[in-house]
Design an enzyme around this catalytic site. Structure first.
Site, short mmCIF file in Angstrom:
data_model
loop_
_atom_site.label_atom_id
_atom_site.label_comp_id
_atom_site.label_asym_id
_atom_site.label_seq_id
_atom_site.Cartn_x
_atom_site.Cartn_y
_atom_site.Cartn_z
N CYS A 45 -5.91 -28.36 -2.59
CA CYS A 45 -5.45 -28.66 -2.94
C CYS A 45 -4.40 -27.64 -4.14
O CYS A 45 -3.23 -27.83 -4.39
CB CYS A 45 -5.17 -30.10 -3.67
SG CYS A 45 -5.74 -31.22 -3.10
N HIS A 87 -0.74 -30.95 -11.85
CA HIS A 87 -1.19 -31.05 -11.11
C HIS A 87 -1.37 -32.79 -10.88
O HIS A 87 -0.47 -33.02 -10.44
CB HIS A 87 -2.70 -30.85 -11.18
CG HIS A 87 -3.33 -31.08 -9.60
ND1 HIS A 87 -2.92 -30.63 -8.74
CD2 HIS A 87 -4.51 -32.03 -9.39
CE1 HIS A 87 -3.60 -30.79 -7.99
NE2 HIS A 87 -4.91 -32.12 -7.65
N GLU A 93 -6.57 -33.52 -17.27
CA GLU A 93 -5.59 -32.81 -17.63
C GLU A 93 -4.93 -32.80 -18.89
O GLU A 93 -5.03 -31.95 -19.56
CB GLU A 93 -5.09 -32.77 -15.70
CG GLU A 93 -3.47 -31.44 -16.12
CD GLU A 93 -2.64 -31.06 -14.81
OE1 GLU A 93 -2.33 -30.08 -14.50
OE2 GLU A 93 -3.22 -32.18 -14.41
N LYS A 131 4.45 -34.35 -8.14
CA LYS A 131 4.29 -35.82 -7.80
C LYS A 131 4.45 -36.72 -7.71
O LYS A 131 4.39 -38.02 -5.99
CB LYS A 131 2.08 -35.62 -7.77
CG LYS A 131 2.37 -34.49 -6.88
CD LYS A 131 0.62 -34.07 -6.62
CE LYS A 131 -0.38 -32.91 -6.80
NZ LYS A 131 0.65 -32.00 -7.72
N HIS A 148 1.45 -36.10 -2.99
CA HIS A 148 0.73 -34.75 -2.99
C HIS A 148 0.56 -34.26 -1.57
O HIS A 148 0.38 -34.55 -0.31
CB HIS A 148 -0.87 -35.93 -3.51
CG HIS A 148 -1.82 -34.61 -3.51
ND1 HIS A 148 -1.36 -33.08 -3.54
CD2 HIS A 148 -2.66 -34.21 -4.39
CE1 HIS A 148 -2.84 -32.76 -3.74
NE2 HIS A 148 -3.49 -33.56 -4.21
N PHE A 197 -10.16 -30.34 -4.64
CA PHE A 197 -11.53 -30.62 -4.31
C PHE A 197 -12.19 -29.52 -3.81
O PHE A 197 -12.09 -28.58 -3.83
CB PHE A 197 -11.52 -31.13 -3.31
CG PHE A 197 -10.76 -32.80 -3.19
CD1 PHE A 197 -10.36 -33.68 -4.23
CD2 PHE A 197 -11.31 -33.58 -1.93
CE1 PHE A 197 -10.45 -34.25 -4.50
CE2 PHE A 197 -10.50 -35.06 -2.25
CZ PHE A 197 -10.16 -35.50 -3.66
#
Length: 420
Positions: free
Chosen positions: A166, A306, A317, A338, A343, A406
């Protein structure tokens, strides 16, 4: 060696909340959700039956249908976003040295829909033998988007795709920034594209319990930093940012949205899918971006986080921001776009960088939607301003755009208003 300045001079997008930049920005500021029931396949047996799909996309407006058959949907989206960005930038390739103009895109997966379609056809009729499309490989490989854009416009500079889950398109933007400031190119079309809303994409994320299962209320399913968050909402689309050397842009009279001031890349080295629980890698990557930019922590006005709406990711985060910025964490704005776009996986960094640039340009912080009163997680410090539910006007001189992937990949880009 004196490094050159890099600015943003063009924007293009295809997204679940708008197939052009003005529509995307208007809907983002107004808190519009792009989520709805999946239309690509019959999802009634899936745990998750909704996603943020692109709607009303007119492929024929940018690409011949015969040509389109050779390419996957992710390339369709990526090319369409590039067409808009080029028009927006005012670039005239006939008057420029195309040997010094490149294309660097990010994709996390590539042509998953094309692969799934071909394998399904083979599985249903194995007696016919392996009769695959001669275009399967060009549809499948993730570099085709950058390659196709360069072919269509004759751009012969750096050309490749970055893949870091991502964080992929943030990596693409950072690579493009480096290529320009080191003198290897004057202009690079940088961005990302992704189209993985299909049986394999949704099914695999369902299997790892990554997606929200709020099927009764899709538009409110993505709720970053809320206690009731239960996973991310899968999305698709693309974004292109025209990055250009500052003097080159000034010489041709280009409009300038913002400047890339600094970037950071780190790895958690912790887990294949989970973030470091204290946000250690996220904290370091923001620190690196600001150090490269020569900017103090107190200069940051806004962070486009994110913020995936996952239980572990949002906490990590939030902790990273609090631990890095200290008391200033309560002075800056934070938001997760998002919550509206969903996403976009490998394209997330590009679409969010684009929205961050517009936030800097327009002095507006888009909201984090879907937060309800009392829906607070004891692991998140709500003294920080998450810009819940409503956009906020404020002067934004410096903003960060964060993306994590990831495999423990972390990327952060610092944008600032342009100074002479």
């Amino acid at each position: 060696m004196k490094q050159r300045r890099v600015v943003v001079t063009g924007l293009g997008a295809v997204s679940p909340i708008g197939n052009d930049v003005p529509t995307l920005w208007e809907n983002a500021v107004n808190g519009v959700s792009g989520a709805g029931p999946i239309t690509r396949f019959d999802s009634y047996l899936f745990k998750t039956q909704f996603a943020c799909e692109v709607k009303g996309f007119d492929l024929g407006a940018v690409m011949d249908r015969r040509e389109a058959r050779k390419l996957d949907l992710d390339t369709h989206y990526g090319y369409a976003s590039a067409v808009e960005a080029i028009a927006d930038s005012g670039l005239d390739f006939e008057k420029l040295d195309c040997n010094r103009i490149g294309v660097i895109f990010g994709e996390g997966i590539g042509g998953l829909i094309a692969l799934e379609d071909e394998m399904r056809a083979y599985a249903l009729n194995p007696e016919n033998g392996p009769r695959f499309s001669p275009f399967l490989m060009t549809k499948l490989i993730s570099d085709m988007t950058s390659g196709y854009i360069s072919i269509r416009y004759g751009l012969k500079g750096p050309n490749y795709v970055t893949t870091s889950a991502c964080a992929s398109s943030s990596n693409a933007l950072i690579d493009a920034f480096d290529q320009i400031r080191l003198g290897r190119a004057d202009v690079i079309l940088a961005g990302g594209s992704e189209a993985a809303i299909c049986v394999t994409g949704v099914g695999s994320f369902n299997a790892m319990h990554a997606l929200s299962v709020r099927n009764d209320d899709p538009k409110r399913a993505s709720r970053p930093f809320s206690k009731s968050r239960d996973g991310f909402v899968m999305a698709e689309g693309a974004a292109t940012l025209v990055l250009e050397e500052y003097e080159h842009a000034v010489a041709r009279g280009a409009k300038i949205y913002a400047e890339i001031a600094g970037t950071g890349l780190t790895a958690d080295a912790y887990h294949i899918t989970a973030p470091h629980p204290e946000g250690e890698g996220a904290m370091r990557v923001m620190k690196l971006a600001l150090e490269e930019a020569g900017l103090p922590l107190e200069s940051v006005d806004y962070i486009n986080v994110h913020g995936t709406s996952t239980p572990a990711g949002d906490v990590a985060e939030a902790k990273a921001i609090k631990n890095l910025f200290g008391e200033h964490a309560y002075e800056l704005n934070i938001s997760s776009t998002k919550s509206m776009t969903g996403h976009l996986l490998g394209a997330a960094g590009a679409i969010e960088a684009l929205l961050t640039v517009l936030a800097v340009k327009n002095d507006i912080v888009p909201p984090t939607i879907n937060h309800a009163d009392g829906d607070e997680d004891e692991n998140i410090d709500y003294r920080m301003n998450f810009t819940f539910n409503k956009a906020q006007k404020r002067v934004i001189n410096v903003a960060l755009s964060n993306t994590f992937g990831f495999g423990g990949h972390n990327a952060s880009i610092a944008f600032r208003k342009v100074e002479g």
